[in-house]
Design an enzyme around this catalytic site. Structure first.
Site, PDB file in Angstrom:
ATOM      1  N   HIS A   1       2.328 -25.062  14.277  1.00 33.08           N
ATOM      2  CA  HIS A   1       3.611 -25.748  14.083  1.00 33.08           C
ATOM      3  C   HIS A   1       3.682 -27.069  14.867  1.00 33.08           C
ATOM      4  O   HIS A   1       4.055 -28.105  14.318  1.00 33.08           O
ATOM      5  CB  HIS A   1       4.781 -24.856  14.526  1.00 33.08           C
ATOM      6  CG  HIS A   1       4.798 -23.495  13.887  1.00 33.08           C
ATOM      7  ND1 HIS A   1       4.347 -23.270  12.611  1.00 33.08           N
ATOM      8  CD2 HIS A   1       5.218 -22.284  14.336  1.00 33.08           C
ATOM      9  CE1 HIS A   1       4.495 -21.990  12.311  1.00 33.08           C
ATOM     10  NE2 HIS A   1       5.011 -21.369  13.348  1.00 33.08           N
TER      11      HIS A   1
ATOM     12  N   ASP B   1       2.725 -23.203   6.457  1.00 30.33           N
ATOM     13  CA  ASP B   1       3.198 -23.350   7.826  1.00 30.33           C
ATOM     14  C   ASP B   1       4.678 -23.619   7.651  1.00 30.33           C
ATOM     15  O   ASP B   1       5.073 -24.694   7.177  1.00 30.33           O
ATOM     16  CB  ASP B   1       2.508 -24.534   8.516  1.00 30.33           C
ATOM     17  CG  ASP B   1       2.961 -24.671   9.948  1.00 30.33           C
ATOM     18  OD1 ASP B   1       4.177 -24.613  10.186  1.00 30.33           O
ATOM     19  OD2 ASP B   1       2.111 -24.832  10.841  1.00 30.33           O
ATOM     20  N   HIS B   2       5.518 -22.642   8.002  1.00 31.12           N
ATOM     21  CA  HIS B   2       6.920 -22.769   7.594  1.00 31.12           C
ATOM     22  C   HIS B   2       7.611 -23.963   8.256  1.00 31.12           C
ATOM     23  O   HIS B   2       8.657 -24.400   7.804  1.00 31.12           O
ATOM     24  CB  HIS B   2       7.690 -21.460   7.814  1.00 31.12           C
ATOM     25  CG  HIS B   2       8.056 -21.192   9.238  1.00 31.12           C
ATOM     26  ND1 HIS B   2       7.164 -20.702  10.152  1.00 31.12           N
ATOM     27  CD2 HIS B   2       9.218 -21.346   9.910  1.00 31.12           C
ATOM     28  CE1 HIS B   2       7.767 -20.573  11.315  1.00 31.12           C
ATOM     29  NE2 HIS B   2       9.024 -20.944  11.205  1.00 31.12           N
TER      30      HIS B   2
ATOM     31  N   LYS C   1      10.665 -27.136   6.805  1.00 39.28           N
ATOM     32  CA  LYS C   1      11.944 -27.501   7.429  1.00 39.28           C
ATOM     33  C   LYS C   1      12.309 -28.933   7.030  1.00 39.28           C
ATOM     34  O   LYS C   1      11.492 -29.847   7.152  1.00 39.28           O
ATOM     35  CB  LYS C   1      11.844 -27.384   8.961  1.00 39.28           C
ATOM     36  CG  LYS C   1      11.693 -25.931   9.452  1.00 39.28           C
ATOM     37  CD  LYS C   1      11.679 -25.879  10.966  1.00 39.28           C
ATOM     38  CE  LYS C   1      11.225 -24.522  11.480  1.00 39.28           C
ATOM     39  NZ  LYS C   1      12.244 -23.494  11.512  1.00 39.28           N
TER      40      LYS C   1
ATOM     41  N   ASP D   1      -0.114 -18.968  18.530  1.00 40.08           N
ATOM     42  CA  ASP D   1       1.033 -18.597  17.707  1.00 40.08           C
ATOM     43  C   ASP D   1       1.824 -19.809  17.214  1.00 40.08           C
ATOM     44  O   ASP D   1       2.260 -19.852  16.070  1.00 40.08           O
ATOM     45  CB  ASP D   1       1.956 -17.667  18.523  1.00 40.08           C
ATOM     46  CG  ASP D   1       3.090 -17.092  17.699  1.00 40.08           C
ATOM     47  OD1 ASP D   1       2.862 -16.808  16.508  1.00 40.08           O
ATOM     48  OD2 ASP D   1       4.197 -16.902  18.244  1.00 40.08           O
TER      49      ASP D   1
ATOM     50  N   ARG E   1       0.822  -1.215   0.000  1.00 45.33           N
ATOM     51  CA  ARG E   1       0.000   0.000   0.000  1.00 45.33           C
ATOM     52  C   ARG E   1       0.851   1.258   0.000  1.00 45.33           C
ATOM     53  O   ARG E   1       0.480   2.258  -0.554  1.00 45.33           O
ATOM     54  CB  ARG E   1      -0.936  -0.018   1.219  1.00 45.33           C
ATOM     55  CG  ARG E   1      -2.016  -1.065   1.066  1.00 45.33           C
ATOM     56  CD  ARG E   1      -2.770  -1.273   2.341  1.00 45.33           C
ATOM     57  NE  ARG E   1      -1.878  -1.712   3.414  1.00 45.33           N
ATOM     58  CZ  ARG E   1      -2.225  -1.759   4.688  1.00 45.33           C
ATOM     59  NH1 ARG E   1      -3.417  -1.385   5.059  1.00 45.33           N
ATOM     60  NH2 ARG E   1      -1.377  -2.198   5.593  1.00 45.33           N
TER      61      ARG E   1
ATOM     62  N   LYS F   1       8.191 -18.997  24.914  1.00 52.29           N
ATOM     63  CA  LYS F   1       9.180 -17.946  24.631  1.00 52.29           C
ATOM     64  C   LYS F   1      10.024 -17.724  25.883  1.00 52.29           C
ATOM     65  O   LYS F   1       9.566 -17.975  26.998  1.00 52.29           O
ATOM     66  CB  LYS F   1       8.460 -16.639  24.319  1.00 52.29           C
ATOM     67  CG  LYS F   1       7.571 -16.732  23.089  1.00 52.29           C
ATOM     68  CD  LYS F   1       8.152 -15.959  21.947  1.00 52.29           C
ATOM     69  CE  LYS F   1       7.274 -15.993  20.736  1.00 52.29           C
ATOM     70  NZ  LYS F   1       8.025 -16.216  19.493  1.00 52.29           N
TER      71      LYS F   1
ATOM     72  N   LYS G   1       0.040 -17.733   7.959  1.00 56.14           N
ATOM     73  CA  LYS G   1      -0.729 -17.844   9.182  1.00 56.14           C
ATOM     74  C   LYS G   1      -0.868 -16.475   9.856  1.00 56.14           C
ATOM     75  O   LYS G   1      -0.078 -15.594   9.530  1.00 56.14           O
ATOM     76  CB  LYS G   1      -0.091 -18.867  10.117  1.00 56.14           C
ATOM     77  CG  LYS G   1       1.215 -18.383  10.767  1.00 56.14           C
ATOM     78  CD  LYS G   1       1.786 -19.434  11.649  1.00 56.14           C
ATOM     79  CE  LYS G   1       1.617 -19.118  13.101  1.00 56.14           C
ATOM     80  NZ  LYS G   1       2.630 -18.192  13.672  1.00 56.14           N
TER      81      LYS G   1
ATOM     82  N   GLU H   1      11.849 -21.475  22.640  1.00 58.71           N
ATOM     83  CA  GLU H   1      12.573 -20.344  22.051  1.00 58.71           C
ATOM     84  C   GLU H   1      13.213 -19.521  23.163  1.00 58.71           C
ATOM     85  O   GLU H   1      12.650 -19.395  24.253  1.00 58.71           O
ATOM     86  CB  GLU H   1      11.599 -19.441  21.295  1.00 58.71           C
ATOM     87  CG  GLU H   1      10.956 -20.106  20.109  1.00 58.71           C
ATOM     88  CD  GLU H   1      10.046 -19.139  19.366  1.00 58.71           C
ATOM     89  OE1 GLU H   1      10.542 -18.449  18.470  1.00 58.71           O
ATOM     90  OE2 GLU H   1       8.855 -19.067  19.707  1.00 58.71           O
TER      91      GLU H   1
HETATM   92  C1  BG6 Z   1       6.253 -18.083  14.011  1.00 59.98           C
HETATM   93  C2  BG6 Z   1       5.764 -17.406  15.274  1.00 59.98           C
HETATM   94  O1  BG6 Z   1       5.193 -18.671  13.323  1.00 59.98           O
HETATM   95  O2  BG6 Z   1       7.204 -19.071  14.363  1.00 59.98           O
HETATM   96  C3  BG6 Z   1       6.921 -16.825  16.059  1.00 59.98           C
HETATM   97  O3  BG6 Z   1       4.848 -16.384  14.939  1.00 59.98           O
HETATM   98  C4  BG6 Z   1       7.964 -17.877  16.328  1.00 59.98           C
HETATM   99  O4  BG6 Z   1       6.472 -16.268  17.286  1.00 59.98           O
HETATM  100  C5  BG6 Z   1       8.342 -18.578  15.029  1.00 59.98           C
HETATM  101  O5  BG6 Z   1       9.089 -17.249  16.887  1.00 59.98           O
HETATM  102  C6  BG6 Z   1       9.257 -19.758  15.301  1.00 59.98           C
HETATM  103  O6  BG6 Z   1       9.792 -20.197  14.100  1.00 59.98           O
HETATM  104  P1  BG6 Z   1      11.217 -20.868  14.041  1.00 59.98           P
HETATM  105  O7  BG6 Z   1      11.374 -21.293  12.615  1.00 59.98           O
HETATM  106  O8  BG6 Z   1      12.210 -19.840  14.477  1.00 59.98           O
HETATM  107  O9  BG6 Z   1      11.146 -22.007  15.009  1.00 59.98           O
END
Ligand code: BG6
Length: 512
Positions: free
Chosen positions: A266, A203-204, A208, A261, A67, A362, A174, A242
């Site tokens: 995940h 979903d990343h 992996k 989150d 935008r 976290k 997401k 994390e």
């Molecule tokens: C994201 C979350 O989807 O995944 C983050 O929004 C999180 O809060 C992250 O830190 C973790 O991803 P990775 O690949 O670092 O484990």
């Protein structure tokens, strides 16, 4: 020598695998929300890698849409992202040929005239570059724009093929909803315009290598699957820990929390790979069916089997850090959880009676994501002379990150005149065997979305199934606000209640 031979053979397999031709049709990747961090840090580096690896079609272009008008700085910014995010050495590369077809386009997401212009802009690129009308739209925007954007894409004829073989795919980032009702609503809105096979919910974690390897480990080997069940497995733990806090994302995190989150998506995806039955093939619909069966088989989770936590001040990696309630744009009395743990039960033939413990948080002691499978002890302790504490169960650890790898512990005889048993470890390390990978997870997913392969993406029914499990917990939590927050120190392993959840079952979280 034997080891050298083994390594060479493994490397040959790897290189050959890499060469498998999976090159998509000519196309344009159109990224909405291109001024955001994701485009620069992850998407452009990933696309550049794909190009370097020869995995992209000759006729290929990227259009960033946002935008704000940032056309003056866009290219330089993206180049910077590729150099930093892609581990690319500046002196070594010429980004020019790639950047020639990386363009920028400004429109607000509710502007019909803007979308019409975008359509023409893309058609011009088709003519110049030969991208043949194929599109991969990437919605790297806040979820409230998903429906607006897809509606307008539909309205301006950008979601339907006009020529045979043409495709239009849409990747959605997401969160896919914040509970069951909102996920359903979002799915309905998007499905009004797009068929399910055009939608790629990213979903990343599924990008992996180590997550994908769970399936290879289980179904590409003959020796593990026969013991992958309640007869041999005592319990399973999945941890996504994390060290980082919320990284300036106060407003987002306040409305999300650890369950929404990370856990609902995940962790549940990883769980489905660990627990599913062998699919008939590695095809999208077969894998999706088996994943869905796992989520459907999970018993409703009792709130007593859940733990939530929030970090207070503490030390992480020797550095003092503030508590969650002191973070920028976070309510000083916030009830948002930054840690969640649960005990679940999958009620099916394979898993009945095997508890599954999952946790995510976290500001924990370490960054580590791991699946720990703890096997049952042998039926009798033959080596009576030992210190019985030394006889440990076999434990299989699938380390998703960092230090990606797999290890298996087993008891070995300690050399000497007595029969003492000590746990030892067999270890496979990704880095040692395959070298360091520069892939960030997005390469594979972007490529699959271009190819129309939805195997590693979340699907509508799966998203709704995981929300159906999690929504009652969120509702129960909302009725009982936490009275003890903050209940864990930053840099610790979470609240004491998470240990108590295990202790109740006479177990302990495995050390990571
Ligand atoms: C994201 C979350 O989807 O995944 C983050 O929004 C999180 O809060 C992250 O830190 C973790 O991803 P990775 O690949 O670092 O484990």
């Amino acid at each position: 020598m034997a080891n050298e031979v083994k390594q060479t053979v493994m490397h040959m397999g790897y290189e050959e695998g890499k060469k498998q031709e999976r090159i998509p049709d000519p196309c344009i990747v159109v990224i909405f929300g291109a001024s955001g961090d994701l485009t620069k840090r992850k998407l452009l580096p990933a696309l550049y890698h794909l190009k370097q690896e020869g995995m992209l079609p000759e006729s290929f272009a990227v259009v960033g849409v946002a935008r704000r008008d940032i056309s003056a700085t866009f290219s330089a910014d993206m180049e910077d992202g590729i150099l930093k995010g892609g581990g690319v050495d500046e002196s070594d590369v010429d980004l020019k040929p790639f950047m020639e077809n990386v363009k920028y386009f400004t429109t607000s997401f509710d502007d019909d005239a803007g979308f019409e212009k975008l359509k023409n802009f893309l058609a011009e690129i088709d003519k110049k570059v030969g991208t043949k009308g194929n599109r991969l739209f990437y919605l790297a925007v806040a979820p409230e724009y998903f429906a607006d954007i897809t509606d307008r894409l539909g309205k301006h004829g950008m979601t339907k093929a006009t020529l045979p073989g043409q495709w239009m795919h849409v990747i959605i980032e997401k969160p896919f909803g914040t509970d069951l009702a909102s996920a359903r609503k979002l799915n309905d809105e998007i499905n009004r315009v797009l068929n399910e096979d055009q939608i790629f919910r990213i979903d990343h974690y599924l990008g992996k290598e180590t997550v994908q390897n769970i399936l290879v480990f289980r179904f590409g080997n003959g020796i593990f699957e026969p013991i992958w069940n309640r007869n041999y497995i005592d319990h399973v733990e999945i941890t996504a820990a994390e060290c980082i806090g919320i990284e300036g994302r106060g407003p987002f995190y306040e409305s999300a929390g650890a369950l929404r989150d990370v856990l609902q998506n995940h962790v549940m995806e990883v769980l489905s790979f660990v627990a599913m039955e062998p699919p008939d093939s590695f095809e999208s619909s077969a894998v999706r069916t088996e994943k869905l069966k796992v989520w459907h088989a999970i018993d409703p989770i009792e709130v007593e089997d859940t733990v939530r936590g929030q970090y207070g001040p503490g030390r992480v990696d020797g550095e003092k850090v503030i508590g969650y309630r002191e973070e920028d744009r976070v309510d000083s009395e916030s009830e948002t959880e930054t840690f969640v743990a649960m005990r679940l039960q999958i009620e099916n033939w394979r898993w009945a009676g095997v508890p599954i413990y999952i946790r995510a948080g976290k500001r924990l002691a370490k960054r580590v994501t791991e699946v720990t499978v703890v096997f049952k002890q042998p039926p009798m302790h033959m080596f009576k002379s030992n210190d019985t504490k030394q006889v440990k169960p076999n434990v299989l650890k699938m380390r998703i990150q960092p230090d990606e790898g797999i290890s298996l512990t087993f008891g070995a005889k300690v050399p000497g005149p007595t029969t003492n048993v000590m746990p030892v470890e067999m270890h496979f390390s990704y880095a040692e065997n395959f070298g360091k990978s520069s892939a960030n997870g997005y390469e594979r997913l972007l490529l699959d979305a271009m190819l129309g392969d939805g195997t590693l993406f979340a699907h509508r029914d799966g998203v709704e199934a995981t929300w159906a499990l999690m929504t009652p917990i969120l509702e129960a939590w909302a009725k009982r606000p936490p009275s003890d927050f903050p209940n864990y120190e930053a840099g610790s392993w979470g609240p004491a209640a998470a240990d108590a959840l295990m202790k109740r079952d006479r177990r302990k979280w495995h050390k990571l």
